[in-house]
Scaffold this motif. Structure first.
Motif, mmCIF file in Angstrom:
data_model
loop_
_atom_site.group_PDB
_atom_site.id
_atom_site.type_symbol
_atom_site.label_atom_id
_atom_site.label_comp_id
_atom_site.label_asym_id
_atom_site.label_seq_id
_atom_site.Cartn_x
_atom_site.Cartn_y
_atom_site.Cartn_z
ATOM 1 N N ARG A 1 0.793 -1.222 0.000
ATOM 2 C CA ARG A 1 0.000 0.000 0.000
ATOM 3 C C ARG A 1 0.831 1.280 0.000
ATOM 4 N NH1 ARG A 1 -2.566 -4.150 1.507
ATOM 5 N NH2 ARG A 1 -4.851 -4.305 1.407
ATOM 6 N N HIS A 2 2.106 1.188 0.290
ATOM 7 C CA HIS A 2 2.910 2.417 0.417
ATOM 8 C C HIS A 2 4.144 2.454 -0.472
ATOM 9 C CE1 HIS A 2 0.563 4.086 3.753
ATOM 10 N NE2 HIS A 2 0.402 2.834 4.124
ATOM 11 N N ARG A 3 4.433 1.380 -1.174
ATOM 12 C CA ARG A 3 5.652 1.384 -1.987
ATOM 13 C C ARG A 3 5.572 2.420 -3.105
ATOM 14 N NH1 ARG A 3 4.683 -4.497 -4.738
ATOM 15 N NH2 ARG A 3 5.139 -5.095 -2.599
ATOM 16 N N HIS A 4 4.356 2.742 -3.551
ATOM 17 C CA HIS A 4 4.219 3.716 -4.643
ATOM 18 C C HIS A 4 4.741 5.093 -4.247
ATOM 19 C CE1 HIS A 4 0.648 4.683 -2.208
ATOM 20 N NE2 HIS A 4 0.696 5.870 -2.765
ATOM 21 N N ARG A 5 4.806 5.371 -2.947
ATOM 22 C CA ARG A 5 5.330 6.666 -2.502
ATOM 23 C C ARG A 5 6.723 6.540 -1.874
ATOM 24 N NH1 ARG A 5 4.154 8.420 2.910
ATOM 25 N NH2 ARG A 5 3.191 6.804 4.187
ATOM 26 N N GLY A 6 7.363 5.409 -2.109
ATOM 27 C CA GLY A 6 8.737 5.244 -1.669
ATOM 28 C C GLY A 6 8.900 4.861 -0.214
ATOM 29 N N VAL A 7 7.838 4.343 0.400
ATOM 30 C CA VAL A 7 7.918 3.845 1.775
ATOM 31 C C VAL A 7 7.765 2.328 1.722
ATOM 32 C CG1 VAL A 7 6.860 3.873 4.076
ATOM 33 C CG2 VAL A 7 6.997 5.979 2.733
ATOM 34 N N ARG A 8 8.701 1.618 2.302
ATOM 35 C CA ARG A 8 8.703 0.158 2.216
ATOM 36 C C ARG A 8 8.564 -0.475 3.601
ATOM 37 N NH1 ARG A 8 10.127 -1.352 -3.035
ATOM 38 N NH2 ARG A 8 8.876 -3.158 -2.406
ATOM 39 N N ALA A 9 8.158 -1.723 3.633
ATOM 40 C CA ALA A 9 8.019 -2.458 4.889
ATOM 41 C C ALA A 9 8.555 -3.867 4.726
ATOM 42 C CB ALA A 9 6.548 -2.517 5.327
ATOM 43 N N ALA A 10 9.084 -4.412 5.807
ATOM 44 C CA ALA A 10 9.568 -5.789 5.839
ATOM 45 C C ALA A 10 9.341 -6.341 7.233
ATOM 46 C CB ALA A 10 11.055 -5.850 5.494
ATOM 47 N N SER A 11 9.274 -7.668 7.332
ATOM 48 C CA SER A 11 9.250 -8.312 8.644
ATOM 49 C C SER A 11 10.615 -8.950 8.875
ATOM 50 C CB SER A 11 8.149 -9.376 8.720
ATOM 51 O OG SER A 11 8.395 -10.428 7.800
ATOM 52 N N ILE A 12 10.958 -9.124 10.144
ATOM 53 C CA ILE A 12 12.237 -9.755 10.434
ATOM 54 C C ILE A 12 12.080 -10.779 11.563
ATOM 55 C CG2 ILE A 12 13.451 -7.633 9.781
ATOM 56 C CD1 ILE A 12 14.079 -8.497 13.236
ATOM 57 N N HIS A 13 12.932 -11.811 11.485
ATOM 58 C CA HIS A 13 13.103 -12.756 12.593
ATOM 59 C C HIS A 13 14.450 -12.435 13.211
ATOM 60 C CE1 HIS A 13 13.752 -16.206 15.039
ATOM 61 N NE2 HIS A 13 14.585 -16.806 14.202
ATOM 62 N N PRO A 14 14.473 -11.989 14.481
ATOM 63 C CA PRO A 14 15.751 -11.566 15.063
ATOM 64 C C PRO A 14 16.675 -12.710 15.450
ATOM 65 C CG PRO A 14 14.009 -11.386 16.693
ATOM 66 C CD PRO A 14 13.350 -11.770 15.390
ATOM 67 N N GLY A 15 16.140 -13.930 15.489
ATOM 68 C CA GLY A 15 16.886 -15.039 16.050
ATOM 69 C C GLY A 15 16.386 -15.310 17.461
ATOM 70 N N VAL A 16 16.957 -16.294 18.102
ATOM 71 C CA VAL A 16 16.546 -16.633 19.463
ATOM 72 C C VAL A 16 17.474 -15.916 20.446
ATOM 73 C CG1 VAL A 16 16.223 -18.481 21.151
ATOM 74 C CG2 VAL A 16 15.630 -18.849 18.739
ATOM 75 N N ILE A 17 16.875 -15.040 21.235
ATOM 76 C CA ILE A 17 17.611 -14.266 22.229
ATOM 77 C C ILE A 17 16.853 -14.401 23.544
ATOM 78 C CG2 ILE A 17 18.535 -11.989 22.840
ATOM 79 C CD1 ILE A 17 17.194 -12.305 19.418
#
Length: 324
Positions: A200-216
């Motif tokens: 929904r926002h990439r058209h205006r140059g804003v991107r999103a991603a999810s991350i897995h940080p690992g087990v901490i």
């Protein structure tokens, strides 16, 4: 661009970078990954606003962040917000919008894991309501403040593999409650939030991603008895070894937060947009029938499926009474 991996730390990822003038908003900065993410950013000159539930506790926990800001010229501010109370989320986001100061990075970092059955103030199952719906409202309300080139990073987990979302019964009203299934649903939901937001926002140059940080081993495990956590960890590691994997290594907070920093600041936007990242790279997509351990790398296809992401987006809007 330098290649980073599971052992890379936040300072290694940001080595040589000047973040003065950059503004970030991070949920859950009173412990673990949130503290380290904030510290790394302000140490390179960024201005960071972090949310906490308990201001008194957070003041002590974030001394390292304030010290780093004092040395770098960055700034750090904490505000009280409870993701399990949408009125609280709306008060804080309204204040940010009223201030009209833009953000370059929003990190949906806070969360709860494997809690006993409970409900948020708004009546949602606690893990789904906190991890998914609280962040859904927050990132959408902050979206107008995001600068072109800005990014939203949502913390998912390889725990997404415990369960797909269930939009027919998100609050376990018809399903026996299992804390790990609920956690898996919420982390799948977090990954899908990033997919939907990015679309929904990439058209205006804003991107999103999810991350897995690992087990901490952070405060995320506070709802588990230490013996229960150790037993579960041991069992998962035995399964991991039985599949022919090398012994599993727990990450430090600096290694865990490195993927957040990598995806949020360093990586190419087109590379990470709408993706699930781990160990400072885009995660591989697992085959539907792939046999994996709890510690294996890779993302299940259901957690990055655009159709599921759209369905979650629509359902979340219905549940919280606010469409974006």
């Amino acid at each position: 661009m330098k290649n980073f991996d599971a052992t890379s730390t936040t300072d290694e990822v940001l080595n040589g970078m000047d973040l003065r003038g950059k503004r970030a908003f991070i949920t859950g900065v009173s412990a673990g990954l949130g503290v380290e993410t904030a510290r790394a950013l302000v140490a390179h000159g960024a201005d960071v606003i972090g949310t906490v539930r308990d201001l008194d506790k957070a003041h002590g926990a974030t001394k390292v962040v304030r010290d780093a800001a004092g040395q770098s010229g960055g700034s750090f501010e904490i505000v009280s917000m409870d993701l399990a109370d949408l009125a609280s989320v709306r008060v804080v986001s309204d204040a940010m919008v009223a201030a009209q100061k833009p953000f370059d990075l929003v990190v949906a970092n806070a969360g709860v894991m494997a809690t006993p059955f409970g409900k948020t103030k708004d009546g949602f199952e606690l893990q789904f309501g906190t991890n998914v719906l609280g962040h859904y409202v927050l990132i959408n309300r902050l979206a107008p403040l995001m600068r072109e080139g800005g990014r939203v990073i949502v913390l998912s987990s390889n725990g997404h593999r415990f369960a797909d979302i269930d939009l027919n019964d998100p609050n376990f009203e018809h399903t026996p409650y299992d804390p790990w299934v609920a956690y898996g649903r919420s982390k799948t939901g977090d990954a899908l939030l990033a997919v939907a937001f990015d679309a929904r926002h990439r058209h205006r140059g804003v991107r999103a991603a999810s991350i897995h940080p690992g087990v901490i081993q952070t405060e995320l495990i506070r709802h588990m008895e230490p013996e229960a956590f150790q037993a579960a960890f041991t069992a998962m590691n035995e399964q991991h070894l039985a599949l022919g994997n090398p012994p599993f290594e727990v990450k430090t907070p600096a290694q865990g937060a490195a993927t957040t920093i990598w995806a949020g600041i360093v990586a190419d936007a087109e590379t990470i947009g709408g993706r699930y990242c781990e160990d400072c790279h885009v995660g591989s997509i697992l085959a539907d029938d792939a046999i994996v351990s709890a510690f294996s790398v890779g993302v299940r296809p259901f957690a990055i499926d655009p159709a599921r992401a759209d369905a979650l987006w629509k359902k979340a809007g219905e549940l919280v009474g606010e469409r974006f």
